[in-house]
Design an enzyme around this catalytic site. Structure first.
Site, mmCIF file in Angstrom:
data_model
loop_
_atom_site.group_PDB
_atom_site.id
_atom_site.type_symbol
_atom_site.label_atom_id
_atom_site.label_comp_id
_atom_site.label_asym_id
_atom_site.label_seq_id
_atom_site.Cartn_x
_atom_site.Cartn_y
_atom_site.Cartn_z
ATOM 1 N N SER A 5 0.851 -1.196 0.000
ATOM 2 C CA SER A 5 0.000 0.000 0.000
ATOM 3 C C SER A 5 0.878 1.234 0.000
ATOM 4 O O SER A 5 1.649 1.455 0.949
ATOM 5 C CB SER A 5 -0.887 0.017 1.242
ATOM 6 O OG SER A 5 -1.403 1.327 1.414
ATOM 7 N N ASP A 32 -4.824 3.489 -1.898
ATOM 8 C CA ASP A 32 -5.922 3.780 -0.973
ATOM 9 C C ASP A 32 -6.488 5.167 -1.234
ATOM 10 O O ASP A 32 -5.807 6.175 -1.030
ATOM 11 C CB ASP A 32 -5.414 3.688 0.468
ATOM 12 C CG ASP A 32 -5.161 2.255 0.884
ATOM 13 O OD1 ASP A 32 -6.092 1.439 0.787
ATOM 14 O OD2 ASP A 32 -4.015 1.950 1.292
ATOM 15 N N HIS A 63 -8.367 0.835 -4.014
ATOM 16 C CA HIS A 63 -9.314 0.580 -2.917
ATOM 17 C C HIS A 63 -10.033 1.890 -2.607
ATOM 18 O O HIS A 63 -9.446 2.801 -2.026
ATOM 19 C CB HIS A 63 -8.491 0.077 -1.718
ATOM 20 C CG HIS A 63 -9.253 -0.126 -0.450
ATOM 21 N ND1 HIS A 63 -8.636 -0.358 0.755
ATOM 22 C CD2 HIS A 63 -10.593 -0.148 -0.186
ATOM 23 C CE1 HIS A 63 -9.544 -0.512 1.702
ATOM 24 N NE2 HIS A 63 -10.743 -0.372 1.166
ATOM 25 N N MET A 65 -12.333 4.151 -0.639
ATOM 26 C CA MET A 65 -12.998 4.373 0.658
ATOM 27 C C MET A 65 -13.698 5.717 0.535
ATOM 28 O O MET A 65 -13.283 6.727 1.122
ATOM 29 C CB MET A 65 -11.952 4.358 1.783
ATOM 30 C CG MET A 65 -11.455 2.952 2.104
ATOM 31 S SD MET A 65 -9.893 2.926 2.988
ATOM 32 C CE MET A 65 -8.761 2.989 1.594
ATOM 33 N N MET A 134 -11.077 -6.445 5.334
ATOM 34 C CA MET A 134 -10.362 -5.417 6.105
ATOM 35 C C MET A 134 -10.082 -5.958 7.502
ATOM 36 O O MET A 134 -11.000 -6.358 8.220
ATOM 37 C CB MET A 134 -11.213 -4.145 6.228
ATOM 38 C CG MET A 134 -11.377 -3.349 4.944
ATOM 39 S SD MET A 134 -9.839 -2.839 4.170
ATOM 40 C CE MET A 134 -9.064 -1.858 5.455
ATOM 41 N N GLY A 142 -0.818 1.617 9.536
ATOM 42 C CA GLY A 142 -0.103 1.465 10.799
ATOM 43 C C GLY A 142 -0.930 1.012 11.990
ATOM 44 O O GLY A 142 -0.464 1.105 13.128
ATOM 45 N N ASP A 172 -6.247 -6.842 4.151
ATOM 46 C CA ASP A 172 -5.663 -5.491 4.218
ATOM 47 C C ASP A 172 -5.790 -4.927 5.628
ATOM 48 O O ASP A 172 -6.895 -4.800 6.153
ATOM 49 C CB ASP A 172 -6.434 -4.597 3.226
ATOM 50 C CG ASP A 172 -5.930 -3.166 3.149
ATOM 51 O OD1 ASP A 172 -4.900 -2.849 3.762
ATOM 52 O OD2 ASP A 172 -6.589 -2.370 2.457
HETATM 53 C C1 DX5 Z 1 -6.413 1.322 5.516
HETATM 54 C C2 DX5 Z 1 -5.905 0.957 4.155
HETATM 55 C C3 DX5 Z 1 -4.749 0.062 4.122
HETATM 56 C C4 DX5 Z 1 -3.521 0.573 4.829
HETATM 57 C C5 DX5 Z 1 -2.741 -0.608 5.310
HETATM 58 O O1 DX5 Z 1 -7.596 2.035 5.371
HETATM 59 O O2 DX5 Z 1 -6.930 0.339 3.397
HETATM 60 O O3 DX5 Z 1 -4.434 -0.318 2.793
HETATM 61 O O4 DX5 Z 1 -2.705 1.362 4.022
HETATM 62 O O5 DX5 Z 1 -1.699 -0.145 6.102
HETATM 63 P P1 DX5 Z 1 -0.916 -1.099 7.083
HETATM 64 O O6 DX5 Z 1 -0.374 -2.223 6.269
HETATM 65 O O7 DX5 Z 1 0.135 -0.200 7.638
HETATM 66 O O8 DX5 Z 1 -1.910 -1.571 8.108
HETATM 67 ZN ZN ZN Z 2 -6.436 -0.505 1.403
#
Ligand code: DX5
Ligand code: ZN
Length: 216
Positions: A5, A32, A63, A65, A134, A142, A172
């Site tokens: 990501s 994202d 992705h 959101m 998710m 993070g 993810d």
């Molecule tokens: C969160 C995102 C993820 C995020 C994952 O809303 O969809 O793709 O970047 O980050 P890490 O791997 O750091 O949890």
């Molecule tokens: Zn994502």
């Protein structure tokens, strides 16, 4: 497969970062897109996807959101999204949006928030090339992996087999070498902070091999 990501990449050097993860063995680039409404954060949009498409040797796994994705999917596909994933909670008619994504020529994906029942996506799987589980609350990189989401992966795997579908399962949020082992039924691992916070090649191959780096 591994889809780093870019939320955790250096945004001032995205071309360099994407070429580096490609050289390190990444399969897709996970992008994202957040709108400040569906999730309490704002990231990047259509012009950035269009620019990334020009330089990326890897497929773009976008992705969304965002609220009302039906208003924007055409622009995201035209900008170069190879996979385009929407949230089941973000639109009144997810089936229509998924059909439109496919009709526009991209691969369609569905995803769900941790609090949403997996039952809500099962009837949509035949319209999807990808289903994303998710394992954190969407919005930020993070965060810590939510173990209580693992059962959704098994439920999806069972349904995909039952219906004899080709839909890929992606996971993810909070993915690292340890948590990836718990998600062995998934096909694609998204990882932001784990890949970009470590040596890219070691991190990507730890996820691909399904082993902890120390056991290699
Ligand atoms: C969160 C995102 C993820 C995020 C994952 O809303 O969809 O793709 O970047 O980050 P890490 O791997 O750091 O949890
Ligand atoms: Zn994502």
């Amino acid at each position: 497969m591994v889809a780093p990501s870019i939320l955790s990449a250096d945004f001032a050097n995205l071309e360099k970062e994407i070429k580096a993860i490609a050289t390190a063995g990444a399969d897709w680039v996970h992008v994202d897109v957040m709108d400040g409404h569906f999730v309490p954060n704002i990231t990047i949009g259509i012009p950035v996807v269009k620019s990334l498409k020009k330089i990326s040797p890897l497929p773009l796994d976008v992705h969304l959101m965002i609220d009302e994705p039906e208003k924007y999917v055409e622009q995201f596909v035209k900008a170069g999204s190879d996979y385009l994933t929407i949230h089941v909670e973000s639109t009144k008619d997810p089936a229509a949006v998924l059909k439109n994504i496919r009709a526009l020529g991209a691969k369609a994906g569905i995803t769900l928030r941790p609090r949403t029942s997996v039952q809500d996506v099962l009837p949509l799987l035949s319209l999807c090339d990808l289903v994303l589980v998710m394992t954190v609350e969407p919005g930020f990189g993070g965060q810590s992996f939510m173990h209580d989401q693992i059962a959704k992966i098994s439920a999806l795997r069972a349904e995909i087999s039952k219906q004899n579908l080709k839909c890929l399962i992606e996971v993810d949020g909070g993915i690292n070498a340890e948590t990836a082992l718990l998600c062995h039924e998934a096909d694609v691992f998204v990882a932001g902070s784990y890949v970009f916070g470590n040596d890219y090649k070691s991190a990507i191959w730890a996820l691909k091999d399904g082993k902890l780096p120390s056991s290699k």
